[in-house]
Scaffold this active site. Structure first.
Site, PDB file in Angstrom:
ATOM      1  N   LYS A 110      70.558 -41.040  13.038  1.00 11.79           N
ATOM      2  CA  LYS A 110      71.102 -39.838  13.655  1.00 11.79           C
ATOM      3  C   LYS A 110      70.739 -39.814  15.132  1.00 11.79           C
ATOM      4  O   LYS A 110      69.613 -40.152  15.511  1.00 11.79           O
ATOM      5  CB  LYS A 110      70.535 -38.613  12.937  1.00 11.79           C
ATOM      6  CG  LYS A 110      71.110 -37.278  13.354  1.00 11.79           C
ATOM      7  CD  LYS A 110      70.507 -36.172  12.483  1.00 11.79           C
ATOM      8  CE  LYS A 110      71.054 -34.811  12.835  1.00 11.79           C
ATOM      9  NZ  LYS A 110      70.495 -33.745  11.966  1.00 11.79           N
ATOM     10  N   SER A 185      74.114 -30.935  10.745  1.00 11.79           N
ATOM     11  CA  SER A 185      74.245 -31.720  11.946  1.00 11.79           C
ATOM     12  C   SER A 185      74.138 -33.232  11.713  1.00 11.79           C
ATOM     13  O   SER A 185      74.327 -34.009  12.641  1.00 11.79           O
ATOM     14  CB  SER A 185      73.169 -31.299  12.966  1.00 11.79           C
ATOM     15  OG  SER A 185      71.870 -31.515  12.455  1.00 11.79           O
ATOM     16  N   SER A 209      71.226 -29.272   7.528  1.00 15.59           N
ATOM     17  CA  SER A 209      71.824 -30.436   8.187  1.00 15.59           C
ATOM     18  C   SER A 209      71.819 -31.719   7.385  1.00 15.59           C
ATOM     19  O   SER A 209      72.527 -32.667   7.727  1.00 15.59           O
ATOM     20  CB  SER A 209      71.136 -30.678   9.539  1.00 15.59           C
ATOM     21  OG  SER A 209      71.413 -29.627  10.422  1.00 15.59           O
TER      22      SER A 209
END
Length: 499
Positions: A110, A185, A209
């Protein structure tokens, strides 16, 4: 896609020269079935010398070249670095050196996690060219376990919000419907897994997320207990709302990857003193007579009827596993105060200084949250901390009677990719960009481990996830029930047509 996106001639070995892969190719798409093999099986083949790290990398680079331009999941690709690492991994194995559990597996991290020598933007124009000198602990541990870093996955600006778009790379699209969002996210990570771009992907979770994008993309997401994956560099050492973790195409794959990043670290005060290896024990167990609490409405939280229909149909699935299912839930009212105030306070602490210097560089929702945090008084934070303790104690007491709490992961299916955030659900209008995510952040406020598992699809073919919450620090127990549900339903075996 990064400007470093490779051409086939530059970085891909000829598939015709790879007999191990040739038999796996799917002629109708040009994609290799290797890209949808389980991470556990892929690691086993590499260790058995039936597949090389270079062959695994080649197959995934091919899949990335073919599919990623359509979904924008991987935003920085480093084929040269990955190729060198894969070659080194094969040489290590040839010399008979000790191999880590993830040896030779491609991984994408990420874009909130620092990667040494690889661009890390946090989805912000302020960091569009930033290259860290050190790895985040998740990256470091996965490297040590033998994973090959292939690139970075897209995330919202500073991870704020569950819709993956930013001004640096644009939006990431849902592979089941390119007009919809993938959530966030950890949206890029979920899409990368769903599309077979990588077998392993890291992520993080504050308000959902790791769970929201998993539900929107038909993969598995798991929010570990705070401290399961320690953060030795956290500004707030005792912070429990945020955790790092990973996603997987199956519970077994997720547990396998999580085992390599979990484990104690003396620099992190909330670090759980249990080795990560405990997470790769057999997931099978009996659930006969296990008491499960089934959600009601979380005190008036709105849910899209399509989500309710899919999730409510699974009450009988849990009963078929032997569970005793009662409709019951605690009062989540303290979470409203605790999460909102503490999240804004933490956001202001993290980005307030940069916001004062470059206010124009922040999106509107993040600006509002930073300003709210900057206005917070000591009394506000004290009140929020008191509420935080109250919801923690209330939820733990509730789970003395029930071993699990089950509810929808998200309050609605994937929405339009051009919509920053939903402003209403089922006729209930929202004031904040996080109001549509309460089914996840209510659980974040409790600090309990929670998994999102594929539960089916809406009539339009959009994925829906069911969320399984367990007792405090009983992470493996949650993975066991998630695994049992997954095996009983099989929805995670369905892949998007685009892949």
């Amino acid at each position: 896609m990064s400007e470093n996106h490779p051409t086939r001639r530059d970085v891909l070995m000829s598939l015709a020269a790879l007999p191990v892969l040739a038999s796996m190719l799917e002629a109708q798409t040009g994609a290799s079935s290797l890209c949808f093999m389980s991470a556990v099986e892929m690691a086993r083949l590499i260790r058995a010398k039936k597949l090389s790290a270079r062959e695994a990398l080649t197959a995934h680079l091919t899949q990335i070249e073919r599919v990623n331009p359509k979904v924008n999941a991987i935003v920085t690709l480093v084929p040269e670095l990955a190729s060198a690492a894969a070659a080194k991994a094969d040489e290590m194995q040839a010399r008979g050196e000790m191999l880590g559990p993830l040896h030779g597996l491609p991984v994408a991290h990420k874009d909130l996690l620092d990667t040494r020598g690889i661009r890390t933007t946090y989805g912000s124009p302020l960091y569009k060219d930033y290259v860290p000198a050190e790895d985040d602990i998740v990256v470091e541990r996965m490297r040590r376990a033998g994973a090959i870093t292939i690139g970075k996955t897209n995330t919202p600006e500073f991870g704020a919000g569950s819709q993956t778009f930013n001004t640096v790379f644009g939006a990431t699209h849902n592979p089941y419907d390119l007009t919809k969002t993938c959530g966030g996210s950890s949206g890029g990570a979920a899409v990368a897994l769903a599309c077979g771009l990588v077998p392993v992907a890291s992520g993080s979770d504050t308000g959902g997320s790791l769970r929201n994008p998993a539900a929107f993309c038909n993969v598995v997401g798991f929010r570990p207990s705070p401290g399961r994956v320690p953060n030795p560099k956290a500004a707030f050492g005792w912070w429990t709302l945020s955790t790092s973790g990973c996603l997987g195409r199956s519970v077994a794959d997720l547990a396998f990857a999580l085992s390599t990043i979990a484990g104690p670290d003396a620099r992190a005060p909330l670090s759980i003193n249990e080795p990560g290896e405990r997470l790769v024990r057999p997931l099978n167990r009996s659930f006969k007579g296990v008491r499960v609490a089934w959600y009601k409405d979380l005190g008036g939280v709105p849910f899209d009827p399509r989500v309710r229909t899919v999730v409510d149909a699974h009450r009988k699935t849990f009963e078929s596993l032997g569970c005793i299912v009662d409709q019951a839930e605690p009062d989540f009212a303290p979470a409203e105060v605790a999460f909102r105030v503490l999240r804004a306070w933490n956001t202001a602490n993290s980005y307030g200084e940069r916001f004062r210097a470059h206010p124009e560089a922040f999106k509107d929702t993040l600006t509002s949250e930073i300003e709210e945090g900057l206005r917070s008084t000591g009394t506000d934070v004290a009140r929020a901390e008191a509420a935080h303790g109250q919801i923690w104690r209330r939820f733990q007491a509730f789970l003395e009677k029930y071993e699990y709490f089950v509810l929808p992961t998200t309050q609605l299916p994937p929405f339009d990719v051009n919509t920053p955030y939903p402003t209403e659900i089922a006729g209930v209008k929202f004031d904040s960009y996080i109001d549509w995510m309460k089914s996840c952040w209510y659980i974040s406020a409790t600090g309990n481990p929670a998994a999102s598992v594929p539960a089916g699809f809406t009539p339009e073919g959009l994925p829906v996830g069911v969320q399984i919450v367990g007792r405090f620090k009983e992470d493996f127990s949650v993975l066991q029930l998630a695994h049992a549900f997954e095996q009983a339903t099989g929805f995670g075996k369905r892949h998007p047509a685009i892949a």
